[in-house]
Scaffold this motif. Structure first.
Motif, PDB file in Angstrom:
ATOM      1  N   THR A  52      35.993 -20.408 -22.188  1.00  0.00           N
ATOM      2  CA  THR A  52      35.504 -21.310 -21.138  1.00  0.00           C
ATOM      3  C   THR A  52      36.371 -22.559 -21.036  1.00  0.00           C
ATOM      4  O   THR A  52      36.738 -22.982 -19.930  1.00  0.00           O
ATOM      5  CB  THR A  52      34.041 -21.714 -21.423  1.00  0.00           C
ATOM      6  OG1 THR A  52      33.261 -20.526 -21.569  1.00  0.00           O
ATOM      7  CG2 THR A  52      33.471 -22.550 -20.297  1.00  0.00           C
ATOM      8  N   GLU A  53      36.689 -23.153 -22.192  1.00  0.00           N
ATOM      9  CA  GLU A  53      37.530 -24.357 -22.178  1.00  0.00           C
ATOM     10  C   GLU A  53      38.916 -24.047 -21.631  1.00  0.00           C
ATOM     11  O   GLU A  53      39.494 -24.827 -20.873  1.00  0.00           O
ATOM     12  CB  GLU A  53      37.667 -24.954 -23.594  1.00  0.00           C
ATOM     13  CG  GLU A  53      36.383 -25.468 -24.179  1.00  0.00           C
ATOM     14  CD  GLU A  53      35.568 -24.376 -24.878  1.00  0.00           C
ATOM     15  OE1 GLU A  53      36.070 -23.217 -24.991  1.00  0.00           O
ATOM     16  OE2 GLU A  53      34.441 -24.667 -25.282  1.00  0.00           O
ATOM     17  N   GLY A  54      39.432 -22.894 -22.029  1.00  0.00           N
ATOM     18  CA  GLY A  54      40.746 -22.483 -21.538  1.00  0.00           C
ATOM     19  C   GLY A  54      40.745 -22.270 -20.038  1.00  0.00           C
ATOM     20  O   GLY A  54      41.684 -22.663 -19.346  1.00  0.00           O
ATOM     21  N   GLN A  55      39.705 -21.655 -19.526  1.00  0.00           N
ATOM     22  CA  GLN A  55      39.601 -21.440 -18.075  1.00  0.00           C
ATOM     23  C   GLN A  55      39.462 -22.768 -17.337  1.00  0.00           C
ATOM     24  O   GLN A  55      40.034 -22.949 -16.261  1.00  0.00           O
ATOM     25  CB  GLN A  55      38.427 -20.514 -17.758  1.00  0.00           C
ATOM     26  CG  GLN A  55      38.677 -19.067 -18.144  1.00  0.00           C
ATOM     27  CD  GLN A  55      39.917 -18.507 -17.446  1.00  0.00           C
ATOM     28  OE1 GLN A  55      40.108 -18.653 -16.241  1.00  0.00           O
ATOM     29  NE2 GLN A  55      40.775 -17.865 -18.221  1.00  0.00           N
ATOM     30  N   SER A  56      38.726 -23.705 -17.907  1.00  0.00           N
ATOM     31  CA  SER A  56      38.591 -25.037 -17.294  1.00  0.00           C
ATOM     32  C   SER A  56      39.948 -25.729 -17.244  1.00  0.00           C
ATOM     33  O   SER A  56      40.311 -26.351 -16.238  1.00  0.00           O
ATOM     34  CB  SER A  56      37.601 -25.898 -18.075  1.00  0.00           C
ATOM     35  OG  SER A  56      36.315 -25.373 -17.959  1.00  0.00           O
ATOM     36  N   PHE A  57      40.681 -25.631 -18.360  1.00  0.00           N
ATOM     37  CA  PHE A  57      42.020 -26.226 -18.398  1.00  0.00           C
ATOM     38  C   PHE A  57      42.911 -25.563 -17.360  1.00  0.00           C
ATOM     39  O   PHE A  57      43.601 -26.238 -16.594  1.00  0.00           O
ATOM     40  CB  PHE A  57      42.643 -26.081 -19.788  1.00  0.00           C
ATOM     41  CG  PHE A  57      44.073 -26.545 -19.818  1.00  0.00           C
ATOM     42  CD1 PHE A  57      44.375 -27.887 -19.947  1.00  0.00           C
ATOM     43  CD2 PHE A  57      45.131 -25.640 -19.679  1.00  0.00           C
ATOM     44  CE1 PHE A  57      45.680 -28.328 -19.959  1.00  0.00           C
ATOM     45  CE2 PHE A  57      46.440 -26.063 -19.676  1.00  0.00           C
ATOM     46  CZ  PHE A  57      46.723 -27.410 -19.825  1.00  0.00           C
ATOM     47  N   TRP A  58      42.920 -24.228 -17.317  1.00  0.00           N
ATOM     48  CA  TRP A  58      43.774 -23.498 -16.379  1.00  0.00           C
ATOM     49  C   TRP A  58      43.463 -23.907 -14.939  1.00  0.00           C
ATOM     50  O   TRP A  58      44.370 -24.163 -14.143  1.00  0.00           O
ATOM     51  CB  TRP A  58      43.581 -21.989 -16.548  1.00  0.00           C
ATOM     52  CG  TRP A  58      44.540 -21.197 -15.705  1.00  0.00           C
ATOM     53  CD1 TRP A  58      45.764 -20.770 -16.050  1.00  0.00           C
ATOM     54  CD2 TRP A  58      44.323 -20.766 -14.353  1.00  0.00           C
ATOM     55  NE1 TRP A  58      46.349 -20.088 -15.003  1.00  0.00           N
ATOM     56  CE2 TRP A  58      45.474 -20.078 -13.940  1.00  0.00           C
ATOM     57  CE3 TRP A  58      43.278 -20.893 -13.446  1.00  0.00           C
ATOM     58  CZ2 TRP A  58      45.616 -19.522 -12.677  1.00  0.00           C
ATOM     59  CZ3 TRP A  58      43.413 -20.341 -12.187  1.00  0.00           C
ATOM     60  CH2 TRP A  58      44.565 -19.666 -11.818  1.00  0.00           C
TER      61      TRP A  58
END
Length: 114
Positions: A52-58
């Protein structure tokens, strides 16, 4: 300077400067190519992960095609800097040829009036 003296461009001096510009621009272009490849490789590794955090960053990082747009602009800028030397050299040559033509026309008109 008299009316028919023409444009004062020291072509060897200008060309020496353009040669230095070209060397700098070629070096810059090589460095840009290397850096762009490194950034693309880092982005391709997707270090942000799939959580989830990675997708938010992306989502935030790639908004408006962020890094890809930046890389394209950097590549375009490096190419424009390389091209500038060629364009300046052509402009100097065109200026000198135009000036010589104008001088010849003025001399012809002065000769015809005498």
């Amino acid at each position: 300077m008299r009316l028919l003296d023409g444009t004062q461009i020291a072509k060897p001096v200008v060309y020496r400067g353009i040669t230095q510009w070209t060397t700098m621009a070629d070096d810059l272009n090589e460095e840009a190519t290397r850096l762009i490849a490194q950034v693309k490789a880092a982005l391709a590794a997707e270090p942000w992960g799939g959580g989830t955090e990675g997708q938010s960053f992306w989502t935030a990082h790639f908004r408006g095609d962020g890094p890809n747009r930046m890389l394209t602009q950097y590549e375009d800028l490096a190419e424009a800097i390389v091209d500038a030397g060629t364009r300046v050299r052509a402009n100097v040559d065109n200026t000198l040829l135009t000036d010589a033509d104008i001088k010849n026309d003025l001399q012809a008109n002065l000769t015809m009036q005498v």
